[in-house]
Design a protein around this motif. Structure first.
Motif, PDB file in Angstrom:
ATOM      1  N   ASP A 116       0.830  -1.208   0.000  1.00  0.00           N
ATOM      2  CA  ASP A 116       0.000   0.000   0.000  1.00  0.00           C
ATOM      3  C   ASP A 116       0.864   1.258   0.000  1.00  0.00           C
ATOM      4  OD1 ASP A 116      -2.443  -1.295  -0.020  1.00  0.00           O
ATOM      5  OD2 ASP A 116      -3.248  -0.157   1.662  1.00  0.00           O
ATOM      6  N   GLN A 123      -1.485   5.063   3.981  1.00  0.00           N
ATOM      7  CA  GLN A 123      -2.400   4.017   4.421  1.00  0.00           C
ATOM      8  C   GLN A 123      -3.801   4.606   4.366  1.00  0.00           C
ATOM      9  OE1 GLN A 123      -1.411   0.809   4.994  1.00  0.00           O
ATOM     10  NE2 GLN A 123       0.551   1.618   4.276  1.00  0.00           N
ATOM     11  N   TYR A 272      -7.055  -3.079   3.450  1.00  0.00           N
ATOM     12  CA  TYR A 272      -6.045  -2.230   2.831  1.00  0.00           C
ATOM     13  C   TYR A 272      -6.515  -1.881   1.418  1.00  0.00           C
ATOM     14  CZ  TYR A 272      -3.390  -4.437   6.586  1.00  0.00           C
ATOM     15  OH  TYR A 272      -2.983  -4.912   7.810  1.00  0.00           O
TER      16      TYR A 272
END
Length: 315
Positions: A116, A123, A272
């Motif tokens: 990510d 994030q 995610y």
């Protein structure tokens, strides 16, 4: 001559049991899971209990389609046979833990966080936590639970409106998606930002009325290594595809709640961004496989027969 006649009479009394494509996916995948749990994965805690569940799931289509062949006009039997995928999906998630432990006993959250960061530079769940107001978080969390509603509703609409081809293809795509989705859970187990990035959030998930309760409910399931790829995102996209193709009005009704559901996977700290991104090619793959199967079947059997409540058994 008499023996031959007796044989023909006996053969005439045999019922033909027709398994649909979704039945084959359920039988093969669940039987494989049960055998794996009784064999190589038997060392994991709870393996026997999970094996029993998967064996029952695998036997379901065989039993129900056999009953359907004997009682072709029994509406309840036909409905149960066609919607056997529902209890399989509802209950199989809770018995995945032994399989996942046997295949990949370590978490992959660190790799997903790093991916990510490399792809997006942030994030997403942490950033959105500072941007989304509490009232909107409430709405998003309510929409998040639509994951359990929209797939069922579309199946019911397709079934009761007589769109047999669409119904069969949709269930096949749904079964394939969850089969591959659960396989990836086993290969890339992850618990998600709400656990792994707990200290990155300055406060608990904030809402006005229902967020705290809904968030706590999502912490109750015994199996939580279910992040990659995002099943909520993939299922919603799959429903989008088949609603747009077969029931455009349904698509228009669920479009906004469905998009909010996908957003909730990040705002609610469940996934995610990589989880969402990787669900897209999986959806494309299962839709392609399902469409290819349906077209092949249509060439073999060009006569369209609608789904009815009286009989769903091919002659």
């Amino acid at each position: 001559m008499n023996a031959w006649t007796s044989y023909e009479r006996a053969r005439a009394g045999v019922r033909n049991v027709h398994l649909r494509a979704v039945d084959v996916v359920i039988v093969v995948s669940c039987a494989f899971a049960a055998l794996l749990l009784l064999g190589p994965a038997s060392w994991t805690p709870g393996s026997t209990r999970s094996a029993v569940h998967f064996a029952i799931f695998a036997l379901g289509p065989l039993v129900l389609r056999t009953l359907e062949s004997y009682f072709p006009r029994h509406r309840l039997v036909a409905f149960a046979a066609n919607f056997w995928l529902l209890p399989v999906l509802s209950l199989s998630h809770g018995v995945l833990s032994p399989l996942v432990t046997a295949v990949t006993p370590v978490l992959r959250d660190a790799q997903l966080v790093a991916l990510d960061q490399r792809l997006f530079g942030v994030q997403a769940s942490v950033v959105l936590g500072h941007l989304v107001p509490p009232w909107l978080t409430d709405i998003l969390m309510i929409c998040y639970y639509g994951h359990f509603v929209w797939p069922l509703m579309l199946g019911v609409v397709l079934y009761f409106t007589g769109r047999r081809e669409g119904f069969d293809e949709y269930l096949l795509a749904l079964s394939l998606f969850f089969t591959f989705n659960y396989l990836f859970y086993a290969l890339v187990p992850a618990i998600g930002p709400r656990y792994f990035l707990f200290f990155a959030f300055d406060k608990p998930l904030q809402g006005l009325w229902v967020t705290a309760f809904l968030d706590s409910v999502m912490r109750l399931p015994t199996f939580a290594r279910d992040c990659f790829p995002s099943g909520h995102t993939g299922t919603t996209l799959l429903v989008f595809v088949y609603a747009l193709r077969f029931v455009p009005r349904f698509f228009r009704v669920m479009l906004v709640p469905g998009l909010l559901l996908i957003a909730a996977t990040l705002v609610g700290r469940f996934h995610y961004a990589t989880d969402l991104l990787c669900s897209v090619p999986l959806v494309i793959a299962v839709v392609g496989l399902s469409m290819g199967w349906s077209r092949t079947l249509a060439r073999r059997d060009p006569v369209a027969r609608p789904v009815t409540m009286d009989a769903i058994v091919r002659p």
